[in-house]
Write an enzyme that holds these catalytic residues in place. Structure first.
Site, short mmCIF file in Angstrom:
data_model
loop_
_atom_site.label_atom_id
_atom_site.label_comp_id
_atom_site.label_asym_id
_atom_site.label_seq_id
_atom_site.Cartn_x
_atom_site.Cartn_y
_atom_site.Cartn_z
N CYS A 42 5.00 41.78 49.33
CA CYS A 42 4.36 40.49 49.08
C CYS A 42 4.39 40.28 47.58
O CYS A 42 3.58 40.83 46.84
CB CYS A 42 2.92 40.49 49.60
N GLU B 288 7.98 34.79 51.37
CA GLU B 288 8.86 35.92 51.63
C GLU B 288 10.30 35.43 51.58
O GLU B 288 10.55 34.23 51.74
CB GLU B 288 8.54 36.55 52.99
#
Length: 250
Positions: A2, A111
């Site tokens: 992340c 992402e």
């Protein structure tokens, strides 16, 4: 991993979600990057009925974990994520997993999916289907400099992606369900082995994802246009996120 996330919920929404007594105002943030200040929440609110209840605390820390024993932070690699499967055993994270677990409020994260046969990547915005903020599992550590100064730092824990997100990336942030917030934050009563069940992928219904512009690759872009859906191209575009944000503490 992340490497970018967002917090566009209002302070009142975050305070209500995490049972905070007080939370200073803050603007919406659409592209939070490593080394930037982030909001974390600490504090037990012990789940035992007979126990005294301590207030939870919102705190700004550096997104980029520094072990307390580290002598020279400028020579250390930037650690903004920690693998949930091994954090309790790693010397760098072991103490924080036992004594300084925290939550990182978020409205979603980005992402990147790498295209087949190419080094280029397509960014996606991953957001809660409910439209409400969520809480990522985090760990916090205070780094002490030789001159006596201190820097509070944190990392977000990640786990394997659920089926919804696995086609985009193999990892995702650990998301702590509202019913489990007290147990995660209670470092007095619950040791890491007793909260290991919380370090699992989010349920399939929690998140949805869609392709967005590669403007998000640069931390210099910080507006709501980063979350506008685009038509995904056949070939992935963009090079993935850049390095640490400008204005790094080190």
């Amino acid at each position: 991993m992340c490497g970018r996330y967002t917090l566009t919920a209002t302070p009142a929404e975050v305070a209500a979600m995490l049972d905070l007594d007080d939370l200073d105002g803050f603007p919406p943030r659409y592209n939070i990057a490593p080394t930037q200040p982030i909001l974390i929440v600490l504090g037990g609110r012990d789940v035992r009925p007979e126990a005294s209840r301590e207030a939870r605390e919102g705190r700004l820390v550096r997104w980029g974990f520094l072990p307390g024993w580290l002598k020279d932070p400028t020579s250390a690699s930037l650690t903004f994520n920690a693998r949930a499967e091994t954090a309790a055993q790693k010397p760098s994270f072991r103490g924080a997993m036992r004594h300084r677990r925290c939550l990182v409020p978020a409205s979603g994260f980005y992402e990147w999916r790498r295209g087949a046969g190419t080094s280029k990547s397509q960014p996606y915005f991953v957001r809660p289907r409910s439209g409400r903020p969520v809480a990522f599992a985090g760990i916090m550590e205070t780094w002490h400099a030789a001159d006596g100064s201190e820097i509070d730092t944190a990392a977000i824990l990640t786990t394997k992606a659920n089926a919804t997100l696995a086609a985009i990336h193999a990892r995702m942030p650990v998301t702590i369900a509202p019913a489990e917030v007290a147990r995660w934050l209670d470092c007095r009563q619950f040791e890491p082995r007793e909260i290991a069940d919380l370090l699992a992928p989010a349920a399939e219904a929690v998140y949805e994802a869609f392709a967005v512009s590669d403007l998000v690759n640069s931390a210099a872009h910080m507006g709501p246009e980063l979350q506008v859906p685009i038509e995904e191209s056949a070939d992935a575009t963009g090079e993935g996120p850049e390095g640490p944000a400008q204005g790094s503490l080190f």
